[in-house]
Design a protein around this motif. Sequence first.
Motif, mmCIF file in Angstrom:
data_model
loop_
_atom_site.group_PDB
_atom_site.id
_atom_site.type_symbol
_atom_site.label_atom_id
_atom_site.label_comp_id
_atom_site.label_asym_id
_atom_site.label_seq_id
_atom_site.Cartn_x
_atom_site.Cartn_y
_atom_site.Cartn_z
ATOM 1 N N ARG A 117 -2.831 -1.523 13.801
ATOM 2 C CA ARG A 117 -3.479 -0.598 12.879
ATOM 3 C C ARG A 117 -2.491 -0.135 11.816
ATOM 4 N NH1 ARG A 117 -2.308 4.780 13.454
ATOM 5 N NH2 ARG A 117 -1.086 5.391 15.299
ATOM 6 N N SER A 118 -3.012 0.250 10.667
ATOM 7 C CA SER A 118 -2.164 0.736 9.586
ATOM 8 C C SER A 118 -1.662 2.133 9.924
ATOM 9 C CB SER A 118 -2.951 0.777 8.282
ATOM 10 O OG SER A 118 -3.392 -0.518 7.926
ATOM 11 N N GLY B 132 6.055 1.779 6.568
ATOM 12 C CA GLY B 132 5.277 0.999 5.602
ATOM 13 C C GLY B 132 3.961 1.672 5.262
ATOM 14 N N TYR B 133 3.990 2.993 5.221
ATOM 15 C CA TYR B 133 2.753 3.743 4.968
ATOM 16 C C TYR B 133 2.319 3.629 3.509
ATOM 17 C CZ TYR B 133 -0.299 7.762 4.172
ATOM 18 O OH TYR B 133 -1.343 8.569 3.786
ATOM 19 N N ARG B 134 1.006 3.432 3.299
ATOM 20 C CA ARG B 134 0.418 3.434 1.969
ATOM 21 C C ARG B 134 -0.730 4.425 1.951
ATOM 22 N NH1 ARG B 134 4.457 1.533 1.418
ATOM 23 N NH2 ARG B 134 5.100 -0.455 0.490
ATOM 24 N N PRO B 135 -0.724 5.394 1.003
ATOM 25 C CA PRO B 135 -1.796 6.389 0.966
ATOM 26 C C PRO B 135 -3.163 5.740 0.771
ATOM 27 C CG PRO B 135 0.033 7.008 -0.469
ATOM 28 C CD PRO B 135 0.278 5.599 -0.045
ATOM 29 N N ASN B 136 -4.161 6.323 1.349
ATOM 30 C CA ASN B 136 -5.543 5.882 1.182
ATOM 31 C C ASN B 136 -6.050 6.391 -0.163
ATOM 32 O OD1 ASN B 136 -8.439 5.803 1.230
ATOM 33 N ND2 ASN B 136 -8.319 5.465 3.448
ATOM 34 N N ALA B 137 -6.198 5.476 -1.130
ATOM 35 C CA ALA B 137 -6.568 5.879 -2.488
ATOM 36 C C ALA B 137 -7.939 6.541 -2.525
ATOM 37 C CB ALA B 137 -6.551 4.667 -3.413
ATOM 38 N N ALA B 138 -8.880 6.013 -1.727
ATOM 39 C CA ALA B 138 -10.232 6.575 -1.738
ATOM 40 C C ALA B 138 -10.228 8.003 -1.205
ATOM 41 C CB ALA B 138 -11.164 5.697 -0.905
ATOM 42 N N ALA B 139 -9.500 8.208 -0.104
ATOM 43 C CA ALA B 139 -9.442 9.554 0.465
ATOM 44 C C ALA B 139 -8.756 10.512 -0.493
ATOM 45 C CB ALA B 139 -8.699 9.511 1.800
#
Length: 335
Positions: free
Chosen positions: A2-3, A46-53
């Motif tokens: 999972r991310s 390697g976290y990437r923010p959730n753009a939609a959230a």
Amino acid sequence: MRSPTIRDVAARAGVSKSLVSLVLRGSESVRPEKRAAVLAAVEELGYRPNAAARSLSERRTRTVGVLLNDMRNPWFVELLDGLNSRLYNSGLHMLLADGQLNRRLGEDLTRTFTELRVDGLVAVGTLQDPRALHTAAGRVPTVVAGTREPVLPGVDIVAGDDEHGARLATEHLIGLGHRHIAHIAGQGAVGRLRRRSFEATMREHGLSGTAVVEQGDLTEEGGYRATVRLLSRPQRPTAVFAVNDMACVGALSAAEESGLDVPRDLSLVGYDNTYLSRLRHLWLTTVDNASHDVGRRAAQRLLDRIDDPDRPRAVDLTVPFLEVRGTTAPPSSGA
């Protein structure tokens, strides 16, 4: 696998989720050591923010819709580079749409942009149907770049000073000694401004009687056909000022096919200083319309309007200059 989530970042850094959010938003209220811990955790996981959230929480998509009149015109490339670099530095991303495709499919791409809830809209070049832009501008901050139309309430305009640029081109040819000068004209507000300035400059120098205007369409093929017509006249011009570089390339092809040497037999001046004009086998004399600066200024105008939607509309003109290269020279003695 999972991310990683913001909860994972907070656990790795030993801080709260709210503090991670502050760091990711660039808040200056976070202590340096806490910020360093969060950024290190983001990198390790390697976290990437959730753009939609993020868009939902901030009520912003951090995107800008860019409606481009014609993707085939190389002048727009440098404008887009200036536009994108300034927007990117402010955390915004461009979504491009092709105005030509818009016309062929009969779709209103400005409506698509508003449905995507873009933070702003930039219309680049002369659009065929300004009514759609009028509707969109009532819903989202909007800027027009690279042309002077349409003129709409609350919509800033950023463009080159086309009248000044056309005067530079025309006076350059007159200064070389040319008297029989033709202009390949374009369409829209930009075309009208450049033609009007050409005619006014010729008139001021007492040359209105030898000035010729041939209509083109801003394309290489249009420039070629216009030049063929000009060269078939009883008194052919010794110099041609084309509305843009693409038309000038067409003029160069027509001259060469007619057995004329450029610039000995025919001088040519383009407009926009695109990469075409800088190709060594073309090496066009042309007017630099500061396209990168137009894009950069348009981006700044949009950012200002996003911050203050009710600010007075403005018209911002960049100052062009002449690039003298290999397609202009004094007329031959027999001309």
